[in-house]
Motif scaffolding. Structure first.
Motif, PDB file in Angstrom:
ATOM      1  N   GLY A 145       9.918 -22.253  18.277  1.00 46.92           N
ATOM      2  CA  GLY A 145       9.069 -21.837  17.156  1.00 46.92           C
ATOM      3  C   GLY A 145       9.418 -22.452  15.817  1.00 46.92           C
ATOM      4  O   GLY A 145       8.721 -22.238  14.827  1.00 46.92           O
ATOM      5  N   ILE A 146      10.493 -23.245  15.755  1.00 50.55           N
ATOM      6  CA  ILE A 146      10.801 -23.942  14.499  1.00 50.55           C
ATOM      7  C   ILE A 146       9.842 -25.130  14.405  1.00 50.55           C
ATOM      8  O   ILE A 146       9.488 -25.732  15.414  1.00 50.55           O
ATOM      9  N   ASN A 147       9.463 -25.498  13.181  1.00 49.39           N
ATOM     10  CA  ASN A 147       8.698 -26.729  12.985  1.00 49.39           C
ATOM     11  C   ASN A 147       9.644 -27.825  12.516  1.00 49.39           C
ATOM     12  O   ASN A 147      10.465 -27.602  11.623  1.00 49.39           O
ATOM     13  N   ILE A 148       9.538 -29.004  13.111  1.00 48.08           N
ATOM     14  CA  ILE A 148      10.396 -30.134  12.756  1.00 48.08           C
ATOM     15  C   ILE A 148       9.549 -31.173  12.035  1.00 48.08           C
ATOM     16  O   ILE A 148       8.505 -31.605  12.545  1.00 48.08           O
ATOM     17  N   ALA A 149       9.993 -31.589  10.840  1.00 50.64           N
ATOM     18  CA  ALA A 149       9.256 -32.589  10.068  1.00 50.64           C
ATOM     19  C   ALA A 149       9.595 -33.991  10.546  1.00 50.64           C
ATOM     20  O   ALA A 149      10.770 -34.346  10.667  1.00 50.64           O
ATOM     21  N   VAL A 150       8.560 -34.770  10.839  1.00 50.61           N
ATOM     22  CA  VAL A 150       8.730 -36.191  11.123  1.00 50.61           C
ATOM     23  C   VAL A 150       7.793 -36.897  10.154  1.00 50.61           C
ATOM     24  O   VAL A 150       6.588 -36.999  10.392  1.00 50.61           O
ATOM     25  N   GLY A 151       8.338 -37.319   9.026  1.00 51.66           N
ATOM     26  CA  GLY A 151       7.503 -37.855   7.952  1.00 51.66           C
ATOM     27  C   GLY A 151       6.644 -36.747   7.372  1.00 51.66           C
ATOM     28  O   GLY A 151       7.125 -35.653   7.077  1.00 51.66           O
ATOM     29  N   ASP A 180       6.343 -46.333   8.378  1.00 47.64           N
ATOM     30  CA  ASP A 180       7.489 -46.070   7.510  1.00 47.64           C
ATOM     31  C   ASP A 180       8.570 -45.271   8.228  1.00 47.64           C
ATOM     32  O   ASP A 180       8.635 -44.054   8.141  1.00 47.64           O
ATOM     33  N   LEU A 181       9.399 -46.007   8.939  1.00 48.22           N
ATOM     34  CA  LEU A 181      10.476 -45.388   9.711  1.00 48.22           C
ATOM     35  C   LEU A 181      11.431 -44.607   8.809  1.00 48.22           C
ATOM     36  O   LEU A 181      11.891 -43.522   9.160  1.00 48.22           O
ATOM     37  N   LEU A 182      11.703 -45.148   7.631  1.00 46.05           N
ATOM     38  CA  LEU A 182      12.648 -44.491   6.722  1.00 46.05           C
ATOM     39  C   LEU A 182      12.137 -43.123   6.273  1.00 46.05           C
ATOM     40  O   LEU A 182      12.895 -42.150   6.239  1.00 46.05           O
ATOM     41  N   GLU A 183      10.840 -43.052   5.963  1.00 51.58           N
ATOM     42  CA  GLU A 183      10.265 -41.766   5.539  1.00 51.58           C
ATOM     43  C   GLU A 183      10.297 -40.743   6.676  1.00 51.58           C
ATOM     44  O   GLU A 183      10.547 -39.561   6.462  1.00 51.58           O
ATOM     45  N   LYS A 184      10.052 -41.204   7.891  1.00 50.53           N
ATOM     46  CA  LYS A 184      10.061 -40.299   9.048  1.00 50.53           C
ATOM     47  C   LYS A 184      11.463 -39.731   9.297  1.00 50.53           C
ATOM     48  O   LYS A 184      11.629 -38.590   9.704  1.00 50.53           O
ATOM     49  N   ALA A 185      12.473 -40.578   9.093  1.00 48.18           N
ATOM     50  CA  ALA A 185      13.855 -40.181   9.413  1.00 48.18           C
ATOM     51  C   ALA A 185      14.482 -39.293   8.347  1.00 48.18           C
ATOM     52  O   ALA A 185      15.460 -38.596   8.611  1.00 48.18           O
ATOM     53  N   LYS A 186      13.913 -39.319   7.155  1.00 45.58           N
ATOM     54  CA  LYS A 186      14.529 -38.625   6.019  1.00 45.58           C
ATOM     55  C   LYS A 186      14.686 -37.128   6.225  1.00 45.58           C
ATOM     56  O   LYS A 186      13.873 -36.484   6.885  1.00 45.58           O
TER      57      LYS A 186
END
Length: 270
Positions: free
Chosen positions: A65-71, A187-193
């Motif tokens: 139930g947690i939401n994980i941000a990818v970008g 934008d891999l960097l934004e996704k990984a941040k």
């Protein structure tokens, strides 16, 4: 007897999924460490090839139930669990419908590399750490295996460094000969941040290829291990590049392998 807590993160584990040697290694090492008195948790992605009914996977509702941000996007995290037959080991599966329900691992039926494997890796790395936080289980050692786990050492040194669960955790990054030629777009960097991560910390990711992930793992892990396989000239050059700043260990597959890992974990934790 050592009472260290070891968290293993990898792409696969026998008997649930086996496409490379990593699966066998993950089956052998955690059990051996548990038999030596260590507490163990194992995390892998719930790739669609894993038969849930046959392997008796079930969802752990209190951890899901947690939401994980990818970008810009947030994806719901589902946690499933199963036990390894004939061993007192539990395996936690990181799941999400968009990323892990296709009936393949890293390539499709035409042998084409999935274009979103970068996002799947990022989701997995973030999902592992968020789930461990929710478990309230503080690992002494986080052993990351293969390129898909390579951002975990970065996150431990930044976003999670002051979290009580991970404050004293040390990371190990094992590199395997699993090179791919695909270059990730977007934008891999934004996704990984994540929190407390500056752009310059992600410089090595800019090339968007296999080497980008390996360099991130090597850069931020406390200890690096390379398998005894033959690596490409490209990877050997990378190991050479970091040799002056980072100790890169080779642990041979022989009768002393398990003792070598046992000693390494204890040395790192103390």
């Amino acid at each position: 007897m050592s009472k260290l807590r070891i968290l293993y993160a990898a792409t696969e584990i026998d008997p649930f999924l086996q496409t490379t040697k990593v699966a066998e290694f993950l089956r052998m090492l955690p059990q051996a460490m548990q038999e030596r008195g260590m507490e163990v948790r194992i995390f892998v992605p719930r790739f669609g090839l894993i038969n849930e009914r046959k392997n008796r996977l079930h969802e752990v509702v209190r951890l899901s139930g947690i939401n994980i941000a990818v970008g810009e996007e947030e994806k719901p995290l589902i946690i499933k669990v199963a036990s390894i037959p004939n061993a007192k080991l539990q395996v936690y599966f990181i799941d999400n419908e968009d990323y892990f329900h296709r009936k393949s691992v890293l390539v499709d039926k035409d042998n084409k590399f999935h274009a979103d494997n970068d996002e799947r890796a990022i989701f997995f790395c973030k999902g592992v750490l968020e789930t461990v936080k929710k478990l309230g289980w503080a690992p002494d050692i986080v052993h990351c295996n293969d390129w898909m786990t390579s951002l975990i050492p970065l996150y431990l040194k930044t976003t999670y460094k002051n979290d009580p669960i991970f404050k004293t955790s040390k990371s190990v990054f094992s590199v395997y000969n699993s090179e791919f030629t695909h270059k990730f777009e977007g934008d891999l960097l934004e996704k990984a941040k994540m929190l407390d991560i500056e752009d310059e910390m992600l410089t090595n990711l800019k090339s968007g290829d296999f080497g980008a992930f390996i360099k991130m793992g090597i850069q931020y892990a406390d200890t690096v291990i390379k398998s005894t396989e033959d690596f490409s000239d490209n990877l050997n050059a990378m190991f050479q590049e970091y040799n002056s700043t980072k100790q890169i260990n080779t642990i041979s597959a022989d009768e002393n392998t398990l003792d070598s890992y046992f000693d390494l974990y204890n040395e790192l934790a103390n």
